[in-house]
Scaffold this motif. Sequence first.
Motif, PDB file in Angstrom:
ATOM      1  N   PRO A   1       7.818  -7.848  -9.997  1.00 22.04           N
ATOM      2  CA  PRO A   1       7.449  -8.994  -9.157  1.00 22.04           C
ATOM      3  C   PRO A   1       6.712  -8.512  -7.908  1.00 22.04           C
ATOM      4  N   TYR A   2       5.869  -9.368  -7.354  1.00 23.67           N
ATOM      5  CA  TYR A   2       5.119  -9.013  -6.143  1.00 23.67           C
ATOM      6  C   TYR A   2       6.069  -8.531  -5.042  1.00 23.67           C
ATOM      7  N   SER A   3       7.263  -9.082  -4.997  1.00 29.42           N
ATOM      8  CA  SER A   3       8.213  -8.707  -3.943  1.00 29.42           C
ATOM      9  C   SER A   3       8.492  -7.199  -3.949  1.00 29.42           C
ATOM     10  N   GLU A   4       8.417  -6.578  -5.106  1.00 32.09           N
ATOM     11  CA  GLU A   4       8.631  -5.116  -5.176  1.00 32.09           C
ATOM     12  C   GLU A   4       7.447  -4.378  -4.547  1.00 32.09           C
ATOM     13  N   ILE A   5       6.274  -4.957  -4.698  1.00 33.29           N
ATOM     14  CA  ILE A   5       5.085  -4.335  -4.110  1.00 33.29           C
ATOM     15  C   ILE A   5       5.105  -4.518  -2.593  1.00 33.29           C
ATOM     16  N   GLN A   6       5.543  -5.673  -2.157  1.00 31.97           N
ATOM     17  CA  GLN A   6       5.727  -5.902  -0.717  1.00 31.97           C
ATOM     18  C   GLN A   6       6.716  -4.862  -0.170  1.00 31.97           C
ATOM     19  N   LYS A   7       7.777  -4.623  -0.907  1.00 34.89           N
ATOM     20  CA  LYS A   7       8.799  -3.648  -0.493  1.00 34.89           C
ATOM     21  C   LYS A   7       8.186  -2.245  -0.399  1.00 34.89           C
ATOM     22  N   ALA A   8       7.329  -1.922  -1.360  1.00 31.40           N
ATOM     23  CA  ALA A   8       6.666  -0.614  -1.333  1.00 31.40           C
ATOM     24  C   ALA A   8       5.829  -0.473  -0.062  1.00 31.40           C
ATOM     25  N   MET A   9       5.186  -1.559   0.333  1.00 32.68           N
ATOM     26  CA  MET A   9       4.376  -1.526   1.563  1.00 32.68           C
ATOM     27  C   MET A   9       5.263  -1.338   2.789  1.00 32.68           C
ATOM     28  N   GLU A  10       6.402  -1.985   2.789  1.00 28.37           N
ATOM     29  CA  GLU A  10       7.284  -1.886   3.954  1.00 28.37           C
ATOM     30  C   GLU A  10       7.898  -0.489   4.060  1.00 28.37           C
ATOM     31  N   GLU A  11       8.164   0.112   2.936  1.00 28.41           N
ATOM     32  CA  GLU A  11       8.798   1.437   2.936  1.00 28.41           C
ATOM     33  C   GLU A  11       7.795   2.561   3.206  1.00 28.41           C
ATOM     34  N   ALA A  12       6.531   2.265   2.981  1.00 35.51           N
ATOM     35  CA  ALA A  12       5.513   3.301   3.167  1.00 35.51           C
ATOM     36  C   ALA A  12       5.224   3.510   4.649  1.00 35.51           C
ATOM     37  N   LYS A  13       4.809   4.719   4.970  1.00 36.62           N
ATOM     38  CA  LYS A  13       4.377   4.970   6.351  1.00 36.62           C
ATOM     39  C   LYS A  13       2.974   4.375   6.560  1.00 36.62           C
ATOM     40  N   HIS A  14       2.151   4.444   5.530  1.00 38.05           N
ATOM     41  CA  HIS A  14       0.792   3.904   5.617  1.00 38.05           C
ATOM     42  C   HIS A  14       0.482   3.094   4.364  1.00 38.05           C
TER      43      HIS A  14
END
Lengths: 119, 136, 98
Positions: free
Chosen positions: B119-132
Amino acid sequence: MGKLTIGCYPGLVGNMGYDFALKLADAAATKGHKVSIWFSGNATGSVKANQKHLKDYSTGEKHIKALLEKGVEICTCEACTVARGIKKDEGIPGVQWNAMHWYLAKIHAADRVLLIGGE
Amino acid sequence: MGDVKLAFIVQKPQYKGETSRLAITHAISYQTVEILLEDGDTVTPKLCFIGEGVLGLQKGQNAMDLYGITSTESHMKNTLLVDLDVLVCKEDLAKYGIPEDAMPSAEDMGADKSIQVVPYSEIQKAMEEAKHVLFF
Amino acid sequence: MKLAVFVSDFKLATDTLDRLKAEKLGIILVQNGVYHATTKENGKASSLLDKTPNLYALSDDVQIRGMKDADVDKRVKVVKYGDVVDLIFNDFDKIAWL
């Protein structure tokens, strides 16, 4: 002061995203930030030396040289550049040539990263 | 400094432009970045496809015969062979009528990883966890 | 996350921007993106301007297009390149280009 890494993919002449990247780099360097620029994709065409600056066209060489003078690190993707028929000895002096992991290494050290993707 | 997490977000379709391919090859280069870093430092990208970025991922591509270039499918298999996390947006595949089993696999080549349709929510989570975050 | 998004096109596929969630979202209008701040369509301002109170437009890109800073929607702060540098270092922790 911080570290800014800019990835620039749009080509010189034809997409002013390239111009933006250089101007942002200049503004950041002027403020004392450490700046690294990575050229990939069509942006690599801009590292060929002896560009003719015509008024109708964006110029890369003049600004690249000025940025190098200011201590900005600029590196071109070797694969992308040679694919476009540009040889190392034709490049603007001072511009580094490396593989994509150079960009990732600069990203590792950066405080802020901006990738300007291509077309 | 240790590991730096990145989110590569591909939202442009493949082939007409090279941006999507460059996202994939840059992500793959995480394998060799250590030669330029201090001992123990690493970069870990998550390669995510959203929006129109999901359009050209299907298996069965024939870019080499038709245009003489490596296909996106082949690049995607390489990402799996180097153990990259590849996330493809579930909602966007559904939006464009692309079945999830159209995603390429490199299992027959020995890959341990497979493309994750999430789900897109997992991709949003990846963005939040990333430094950049890097948008392609 | 505090995310600054550079919008460089007028006819934006808003899908991506609509989906991004951030505790603080900034939109920096550059290149053709400045039209979101200066141009109405059928009398209506761009819906992009409703997405966040943190809106900025690059002065160079407004002026190169023959417009003045005064033509920019009042909700949008007009900034120069130096201000953009300060924004991305001081106000946001991640930056993206759409």
